[in-house]
Design a protein around this motif. Structure first.
Motif, mmCIF file in Angstrom:
data_model
loop_
_atom_site.group_PDB
_atom_site.id
_atom_site.type_symbol
_atom_site.label_atom_id
_atom_site.label_comp_id
_atom_site.label_asym_id
_atom_site.label_seq_id
_atom_site.Cartn_x
_atom_site.Cartn_y
_atom_site.Cartn_z
ATOM 1 N N SER A 38 14.595 -23.360 -19.548
ATOM 2 C CA SER A 38 13.238 -23.695 -19.984
ATOM 3 C C SER A 38 12.321 -23.954 -18.789
ATOM 4 C CB SER A 38 13.286 -24.918 -20.900
ATOM 5 O OG SER A 38 11.997 -25.267 -21.344
ATOM 6 N N ARG A 95 18.349 -26.368 -20.485
ATOM 7 C CA ARG A 95 17.099 -27.007 -20.067
ATOM 8 C C ARG A 95 16.568 -26.391 -18.772
ATOM 9 N NH1 ARG A 95 19.697 -31.684 -22.165
ATOM 10 N NH2 ARG A 95 20.542 -32.239 -20.120
ATOM 11 N N HIS A 136 22.706 -28.721 -20.408
ATOM 12 C CA HIS A 136 21.848 -28.950 -19.239
ATOM 13 C C HIS A 136 21.350 -27.621 -18.665
ATOM 14 C CE1 HIS A 136 20.275 -30.754 -15.589
ATOM 15 N NE2 HIS A 136 20.981 -29.883 -14.879
#
Length: 546
Positions: A369, A366, A363
């Motif tokens: 990102s 992400r 997680h």
């Protein structure tokens, strides 16, 4: 059976038309795309030049849909004013109608010639030649498809079922417009649908009024794909395509109301195929004449109807005040503050990446990102902001400062890309394969991570203070990083020789992480180079003399 074959022939000809259109658009983008975009961006100073730019560019692109996507992206980036974008779209709509007029002429004999030339030119290896080849093949396929469509629609004159179907459509004008709009939206080309309507009209399958209604529907449907294509481009971009849809929808409503009156005044011997093309051209020219003088009020109305969404406090540029553009010193100070914020985002990305590496938390990868998307957006805003600063009021020192800000912002953006596209993905790979670094290897990676974060903080100080001594410390840190990276690789190879299972499984990941951290440090050190060079503290080359 005969009706089925006619339908298959017609659908095949329509598919060939769409294929030719796509090849033509692809070829133009490949061979001339950059020049067309430069021409479009530089020709929007007033509504007339913007209208002309939209018309000429669409003559090359053969697609008002492609034009809508391009110009809306320009608006989102601040390269084209919203009102001028409306003028560009009005010109693009007329450009599509002119293309239909050209294709309606009996020039199908050019099809084999253009296809042959396209194959010959496209066989060359250069990108431009391939694009020109696609243009030739695309034009040839479009001309060939029109000939096939004409032949396929000839038997329709004798089909009682089709005559009954089109008679029903004539009695349901709203459904006729909706059907034509749906065809244009699905095919993403009002041009293809208008040419299809022309073929039906030439075969005598539709009447005068239905012909006008289908043309109106094709224009409305052609404005729908850009609305979906720009859904994620932001409110400014969406206003352009929504206004284009609204303009075409208003024209279709007017045509729906006066279609019966117009057909009553048309001579009975009028050529329906030619009427289709002329109605398409007149429709878009009429919209340009009505809406071009009022693009300013129309743009302001759309801004009120679709206001910009408020951005969250922690997202988007914070310090790039447009009011400071005419005051270079203040504007450069604002750009510096925004660039420092990019550095803070990179530091946060590195810290999260280190935690994700320790805890195997996908997680967190992400979230890295998402932060990189933020870095990209702010970096783009900084570049455009610096480009718009009034250059006439800048002395040489200010120009040099602008260049230094841009260089540092670019290097920070590259550091963010390495963190997200490489470091973060290496962590995901480690998690997916359930791998673990050796305790020594993990300690070495963590040490290099901490050094990188320390160097980033030092680079931020150098960027603010422009102090030569701090810049020297930062540059000396590059040597430290290089030595630590080399020593870690050597110790890693030693563990490999001992056949340690954890080292064998993570050997490529370990070396790649070290390499990426070294690359990030290289980008951070770049801020020190111009300062040391000005102070005479930087050698031109590391090579020994002689």
């Amino acid at each position: 059976m005969a009706s089925t074959l006619v339908l298959i022939d017609l659908l095949g000809a329509a598919a060939l038309l769409l294929l030719g259109l796509r090849l033509l658009k692809s070829g133009v983008s490949t061979a001339l795309g950059a020049r067309l975009r430069q021409f479009l961006a530089s020709s929007t100073r007033n509504r007339l030049t913007a209208f002309g730019a939209g018309l000429l560019t669409t003559l090359a692109l053969q697609s008002s849909t492609a034009m809508a996507v391009i110009v809306s992206s320009f608006v989102a980036q601040g390269l084209v004013a919203p009102a001028m974008a409306q003028a560009v779209m009005l010109g693009a709509n007329v450009g599509t109608a002119v293309v239909a007029q050209i294709l309606s002429f009996d020039i199908h004999w050019l099809a084999p010639i253009t296809i042959l030339l396209g194959v010959i030119v496209g066989s060359r290896k250069s990108r431009r030649s391939r694009g020109l080849g696609e243009i030739g093949i695309g034009i040839g396929l479009m001309l060939l498809s029109l000939r096939l469509m004409s032949e396929a629609t000839e038997p329709m004159r004798e089909s009682e079922a089709l005559v009954a179907f089109f008679a029903l459509l004539s009695d349901a004008p709203v459904i006729a417009i909706g059907l034509s709009a749906a065809l244009a939206a699905v095919s993403a080309s009002s041009l293809a649908v208008v040419l299809f309507i022309m073929s039906l009209a030439a075969a005598g399958s539709i009447g005068h009024e239905l012909c006008l209604l289908l043309v109106a529907g094709a224009n409305v449907g052609g404005a729908l794909p850009p609305v979906f294509a720009t859904a994620s481009e932001g409110t400014a971009a969406r206003r352009v395509v929504i206004s284009n849809l609204a303009v075409r929808g208003a024209g279709a409503m007017v045509l729906l109301l006066i279609a019966g009156w117009l057909t009553d005044h048309l001579p009975a011997s009028v050529n329906l195929a030619q009427l289709t093309i002329e109605a398409h051209l007149a429709f878009n020219v009429g919209l340009a004449l009505v809406f071009l003088p009022v693009i300013g009020p129309m743009s302001r109305l759309l801004t009120r109807l679709f206001p910009d969404k408020p951005t969250a406090k922690d997202t988007g540029p914070r310090h790039l005040d447009e009011a400071l553009i005419s005051d270079p010193p203040s504007a450069l100070a604002a750009a510096m503050r925004e660039t420092l914020r990019v550095g803070d985002l990179i530091e946060k990305m590195l810290e999260i990446s280190l935690v994700a590496l320790r805890t195997n938390d996908e997680h967190l990868c992400r979230s890295v990102s998402q932060l990189d998307d933020e870095v990209d957006a702010v970096h783009q805003a900084i570049k455009l902001y610096l480009a718009r600063i009034e250059r006439t009021g800048m002395d040489e020192a200010a120009r040099r400062q602008s260049s230094n800000i841009l260089d540092y912002a670019i290097n920070l953006e590259h550091a963010g890309d390495i963190t997200e596209r490489s470091l973060s993905r290496l962590t995901v790979k480690k998690i997916e394969k359930q791998l673990q670094y050796s305790p020594e290897g993990m300690s070495e990676i963590e040490d290099l991570f901490r050094d990188t974060i320390d160097n980033l903080q030092l680079a931020q100080r150098v960027f603010i203070n422009r102090d030569a001594q701090i810049a020297r410390r930062l540059m000396e840190g590059k040597v430290t990083i290089r030595r630590k990276e080399r020593a870690s690789v050597e110790r890693h190879m030693s563990r490999l020789q001992d056949q340690r299972p954890d080292t064998l499984q993570t050997t490529s990941l370990h070396v790649d992480v070290l390499r990426d951290l070294k690359r990030i440090n290289g980008h951070l050190m770049s801020v020190a180079a111009p300062i040391l060079e000005e102070a005479g503290m930087l050698r031109a080359s590391r090579l020994r003399k002689g």
